[in-house]
Each structure stands twice: as structure tokens, then as C-alpha cells.
Design a protein around this motif. Sequence first.
Motif, mmCIF file in Angstrom:
data_model
loop_
_atom_site.group_PDB
_atom_site.id
_atom_site.type_symbol
_atom_site.label_atom_id
_atom_site.label_comp_id
_atom_site.label_asym_id
_atom_site.label_seq_id
_atom_site.Cartn_x
_atom_site.Cartn_y
_atom_site.Cartn_z
ATOM 1 N N LEU A 219 0.980 -1.222 -0.039
ATOM 2 C CA LEU A 219 0.054 0.107 0.141
ATOM 3 C C LEU A 219 0.977 1.379 -0.020
ATOM 4 O O LEU A 219 1.657 1.362 0.871
ATOM 5 C CB LEU A 219 -0.835 -0.148 1.100
ATOM 6 N N PHE A 220 0.609 2.226 -0.814
ATOM 7 C CA PHE A 220 1.284 3.135 -0.905
ATOM 8 C C PHE A 220 0.608 4.638 -1.072
ATOM 9 O O PHE A 220 -0.812 4.457 -1.495
ATOM 10 C CB PHE A 220 1.909 3.355 -2.419
ATOM 11 N N ASN A 221 0.851 5.857 -0.314
ATOM 12 C CA ASN A 221 0.460 6.898 -0.472
ATOM 13 C C ASN A 221 0.265 7.628 -1.710
ATOM 14 O O ASN A 221 0.985 7.039 -2.587
ATOM 15 C CB ASN A 221 0.665 7.772 0.812
ATOM 16 N N SER A 222 -0.152 8.687 -1.919
ATOM 17 C CA SER A 222 -0.257 9.367 -3.284
ATOM 18 C C SER A 222 1.340 9.848 -3.735
ATOM 19 O O SER A 222 1.384 9.978 -4.914
ATOM 20 C CB SER A 222 -1.025 10.507 -3.383
ATOM 21 N N GLY A 223 2.156 10.162 -2.682
ATOM 22 C CA GLY A 223 3.353 10.366 -3.041
ATOM 23 C C GLY A 223 4.367 9.108 -3.360
ATOM 24 O O GLY A 223 5.690 9.297 -3.832
ATOM 25 N N GLY A 224 3.816 7.857 -3.581
ATOM 26 C CA GLY A 224 4.619 6.864 -3.702
ATOM 27 C C GLY A 224 5.347 6.169 -2.632
ATOM 28 O O GLY A 224 6.188 5.249 -2.770
ATOM 29 N N GLU A 225 5.010 6.622 -1.392
ATOM 30 C CA GLU A 225 5.863 5.895 -0.242
ATOM 31 C C GLU A 225 4.978 4.926 0.316
ATOM 32 O O GLU A 225 3.679 4.877 0.491
ATOM 33 C CB GLU A 225 5.601 6.991 1.046
ATOM 34 N N LEU A 226 5.706 3.650 0.365
ATOM 35 C CA LEU A 226 5.086 2.434 0.992
ATOM 36 C C LEU A 226 4.837 2.728 2.283
ATOM 37 O O LEU A 226 5.598 3.039 3.427
ATOM 38 C CB LEU A 226 6.327 1.312 0.899
ATOM 39 N N ILE A 227 3.425 2.375 3.045
ATOM 40 C CA ILE A 227 3.170 2.656 4.335
ATOM 41 C C ILE A 227 2.452 1.531 4.704
ATOM 42 O O ILE A 227 2.215 1.621 6.042
ATOM 43 C CB ILE A 227 1.899 3.929 3.910
ATOM 44 N N GLY A 228 2.373 0.318 4.264
ATOM 45 C CA GLY A 228 1.704 -0.695 4.831
ATOM 46 C C GLY A 228 1.591 -1.852 3.717
ATOM 47 O O GLY A 228 2.002 -1.800 2.609
ATOM 48 N N PHE A 229 0.690 -2.754 4.054
ATOM 49 C CA PHE A 229 0.159 -4.047 3.160
ATOM 50 C C PHE A 229 -1.090 -4.268 3.593
ATOM 51 O O PHE A 229 -1.683 -4.358 4.542
ATOM 52 C CB PHE A 229 1.267 -5.264 3.515
ATOM 53 N N GLY A 230 -1.378 -4.840 2.266
ATOM 54 C CA GLY A 230 -2.751 -5.623 2.481
ATOM 55 C C GLY A 230 -2.712 -6.917 2.337
ATOM 56 O O GLY A 230 -1.617 -7.416 1.776
ATOM 57 N N GLY A 231 -3.481 -7.973 2.661
ATOM 58 C CA GLY A 231 -3.179 -9.478 2.460
ATOM 59 C C GLY A 231 -4.723 -10.117 1.945
ATOM 60 O O GLY A 231 -5.594 -9.604 2.835
ATOM 61 N N ARG A 232 -4.631 -10.676 0.712
ATOM 62 C CA ARG A 232 -5.831 -11.287 0.738
ATOM 63 C C ARG A 232 -5.435 -12.935 0.719
ATOM 64 O O ARG A 232 -4.669 -13.603 0.219
ATOM 65 C CB ARG A 232 -6.087 -11.248 -1.083
ATOM 66 N N ALA A 233 -6.621 -13.511 1.460
ATOM 67 C CA ALA A 233 -6.349 -14.738 2.106
ATOM 68 C C ALA A 233 -6.263 -15.997 0.898
ATOM 69 O O ALA A 233 -7.004 -15.776 -0.066
ATOM 70 C CB ALA A 233 -7.509 -15.465 2.870
ATOM 71 N N LEU A 234 -5.663 -16.847 0.742
ATOM 72 C CA LEU A 234 -5.280 -17.837 -0.024
ATOM 73 C C LEU A 234 -6.065 -19.108 0.546
ATOM 74 O O LEU A 234 -5.884 -20.430 -0.216
ATOM 75 C CB LEU A 234 -3.925 -18.365 -0.157
ATOM 76 N N CYS A 235 -6.837 -19.012 1.483
ATOM 77 C CA CYS A 235 -7.744 -20.148 2.168
ATOM 78 C C CYS A 235 -8.963 -19.583 2.795
ATOM 79 O O CYS A 235 -9.076 -18.290 2.851
ATOM 80 C CB CYS A 235 -6.796 -21.226 2.876
ATOM 81 N N ASN A 236 -9.648 -20.401 3.345
ATOM 82 C CA ASN A 236 -10.858 -20.146 4.027
ATOM 83 C C ASN A 236 -11.019 -20.482 5.449
ATOM 84 O O ASN A 236 -12.096 -20.857 6.065
ATOM 85 C CB ASN A 236 -12.081 -20.184 3.220
ATOM 86 N N LYS A 237 -9.911 -20.852 5.994
ATOM 87 C CA LYS A 237 -9.741 -21.513 7.426
ATOM 88 C C LYS A 237 -8.542 -20.925 8.472
ATOM 89 O O LYS A 237 -7.801 -20.393 7.807
ATOM 90 C CB LYS A 237 -9.925 -22.782 7.271
#
Length: 208
Positions: free
Chosen positions: A111-129
Amino acid sequence: FIKYLRIFMKLSLSKVLQNACLIYQEELKNSAEAQMYLKSRGVNEESIVKFRLGSAPDDYSFLEKLCSQIDRDLLKQVGLIGNASYELIDTTKKYRNFYYHRLNHRIIIPLFNSGGELIGFGGRALCNKGSCIARYVDTAWKNGFNRREIFYGAHLALENARETKELYMFEGYFDVIMAHQSGLSNSVALLGTLLEKKGFDILRKVFP
């Protein structure tokens, strides 16, 4: 002194995020499961590179790998690992602390802000348990950012949006990735579930 200390801490945490991002990106190259998931979503190699996508396995040794390359306390400070405790099954009722990776078994989305600075991460699950019951999680809020004020893809959409005077708003990460992949490079998504007045103010400021 306090001012310079804050600047130093910000730079340190920024480096932590950058190093973690590289580790996640390298992990994706070795994960057939994560590559297959991205392929099923229609994400091509160019988009993987453009959005710096990565992955994390369902493996405790990956946490050990992270901590061997990045200080554990700093990883905790940026929200990538957490700690909890469990009760030992004996008569002493003692508790033992343990650390866990918050983005375990997920596609990792920087996740980046509008200036292109990395500010964190999102994570999408690869399973459902297990640790993947929540389909999406993110760490940006851990670093003092309000997710309702962050627009995913803004740093990549800025130039084209200003040229065309148009901005497309989507719901999620992969909507934005696929929009860019289809040629709509002036596309963003709101990380929060509600676009508030402050969000509109930020949009006007970033995309006048």
C-alpha cells in the motif's frame, strides 16, 4: 531533538517496510499456489511487477525468516507481526507468549500513499480457514494512517488522472489492478468502506 528522532524513526520504519516488501516479492516467485491464484484472477506478470505483489506462505518458518532479516520489534511496530499468549495446560496457570505473522497464507499487496511512499500492506487470503477466516486484512492502520484516507493505486493514477481530468473509483485492490491492466491507469480504490468528507478533500487535493 524530538523532531530529528521522529524523522529517524520514520526512515527506519520505511526501510522495514521496503525490506519486507522485497521478501514478499521473492516468496511469490517460489509459490505455485499464489501464482495460480493471481492467474485465476487474470493478473499478468506486468501487473505483478507494477503493483509489487508478493505472497506469504502458511508456514511458521516464514516468520523466523522475517525475524532473521528484520528486527522483530520493528516488524511488530509496523503491524506485520503480533503477539499473543496461551495458557499452559498444567496446574500452575502460567501463560506463554508467542509471535505470529499477521499476513500468513496470503497474497501480499503493498500500500502506497499518493506520493509513492510505502505505508503498509494488504493481504488477500489464499484459504478460508484458520488465520485466513478474514478474507482481507491490512496493516496500514498500524502505522498511524487512516485507511479511509488512503486510495489504492493513487501513486500510479496521479499523472494520467491530471492529464485526462478523469478519475475512476473502484471497490477493491484487484478491481484497480485489472483496470490498470486494461488501460485505465487513472483508477483508484478506497481502502475504507465509506468515503467521508475528508476523503473527498484528499481527492481534491491530490487530483485537483
